[in-house]
Structures are given as structure tokens and as C-alpha cells.
Design an enzyme around this catalytic site. Sequence first.
Site: not given
Length: 312
Positions: A163, A187, A258, A261, A284, A293
Site C-alpha cells: 500500500r 493495517k 492502489h 497494487r 490481507h 483478484y
Amino acid sequence: MATPSTAEVRAGLPLALGEALAGYEEHLTAQRDLSGNTVRGYVGDAVRLLDHLARRGGQQPHDLDLATLRSWLAQGRTRGHSRSTTARNAASARSFTAWLRRAGLLLEDVGQRLVSPRPRRTLPDVLAPAQARDLVDSAAGAEEPVGLRDAVVLELLYASGIRVSELVGLDVDDVDRGRRLLRVLGKGSKERSVPYGIPAERALDTWLTRGRPALATPNSGPALLLGIRGRRLDAREARRVVHAATARVPGAPDIGPHGLRHSAATHVLEGGADLRSVQELLGHASLATTQIYTHVTVERLRAVHAQAHPRA
């Protein structure tokens, strides 16, 4: 008449509702350790929900009921909220009511019975492999420090799929140049190691030997990437770099970090990687997030089939 800001709405809440909101914000920050942007999003939704409750005559947290939740979501739809926004608001409301119940401010978690529309999952724009190559190559050959930095921004974003917030948060010591790994803080303050390739290694080497020393100041600290004033690179500038590079590639969609990414993840999958490995690469928390994806690659396969098969 100007629309009041979230802070102004919050200041006008009844005392008990304002105190509940402060407790919820503390919970999100201290106990769940969410990022500042995520906390602001959750709290902003709670502010608007409590303002709606107050306008319906509610003064205490226990006045919040299912009818109020449904009325709040319906109000948003009449104001033009999309399905995805409505779904996000509903998720925020459920998070808030769950906390209110645990804090003893609600007798039951009324949010559990709140049904919201499923957001439509739109497929992200991605670059074709050749377009991605042209994008990162567009910054090659730069001699000035800013150009060398921009080349690293593009190479690392595409090589690693990290990110943009993770990219600008990197310190020099987060780069394991011997093993070509980035130590990334994602995150929820979760750390992971992400590999990068030889082209990115070359760009990094040039940046660290010729680019960064030219921009560094006593205020640079350990930041890997620097702005023109020598401070840590801002995410907005990194986004500008990607958009500018995309504009130089004929036929490429206008994507930001993004989108780069998304492109990296799609190309890795198309190259034969399994979904679980891509999940680790992207950081994730859930495999379900990574599964979008597979939809991208299937759509691209269908497009190729439609274009190439004589009986498509």
C-alpha cells in the site's frame, strides 16, 4: 446554508450521547489499535447516527433502537448514498451498537438485526503486463534526485504490491538488501516481509547512493523516501507520481498506487501464484478479500477468449 462539519455536529449532541461517543472512540483507538483514518471513519458514522437519534428525540444511548437504525440508513439512500456506502454505514452501526451493548449502554445489540444491501463488487482497473513495464520504465534514466526517487516509488509499488501508506512509512533499515525483502508495517500494526525483484533493487541502490543523500537534511530521520524538503515523502506526492507515470503510457487506465497494487496482484496470480501466497504478499487479513483478484483474471480470460476464439 453550509452543511455543518462532523466536529460541529458532535459538539451539538446531547451530553449522554457525546460521552458514549467518546468512550467508543477510546475503544477503537486504545483497544482495537485501528489507524487514525479508520477511527475517523467509524466515529464520523457514529456521530451522524447519534445526530439522527437526537433529531428523533433520543437523549440516551439506550434510546437507540432498530427503527432508528433503519431510518438512518433510509435517509442516506434518499440523499443519494450508493449501495456500498449504505453497506459501510450499516457495518459502522453494527460495530457501534455491539460496543454499546458490551459497555452496558444498551440492553440488547439492536444492530445484529440490521440488514443492509450487499455492495456491488466492481472489478478494479489493472494494467496489462506490458503497460506496467512501460510505466516503471518511464522513470528510468533519471539523473536528478527527485527523478531517482520517483523511479523507486514506481518500482517498489509494482514489485511488492504494498500500500502507498506502507511505502511512505518505510525506513532505511526496513530494507533487507541482501535478501531483497521489505519489512512492512501494515493495517492493525501487523508486520510482514515482502520480496522485491532485481529492477527494484537497482533503483533502490541508485536512490540510496545518489538520490537520498542529495535530499537528506537533519530532519530526514530514518525515512527511506524523502520529499524535496528532505522530510518523509507524503502519500499524496507518491500518488501524484503514479498518476503522472500512468499518463505517459498510451492506452493505460488512469490508476493510482492502489491500482498498481491491483495490477501487481493480478499479474502474480496470472503467473501461477496461489491465492494464499498472494494474500500473504498483500497483507490481507481474510482470504475473501484476496479473491477479488481471481475475478479480475477470469474477466481478462473472457475478454481474450471473446477476442481470439473464432466461435466466441
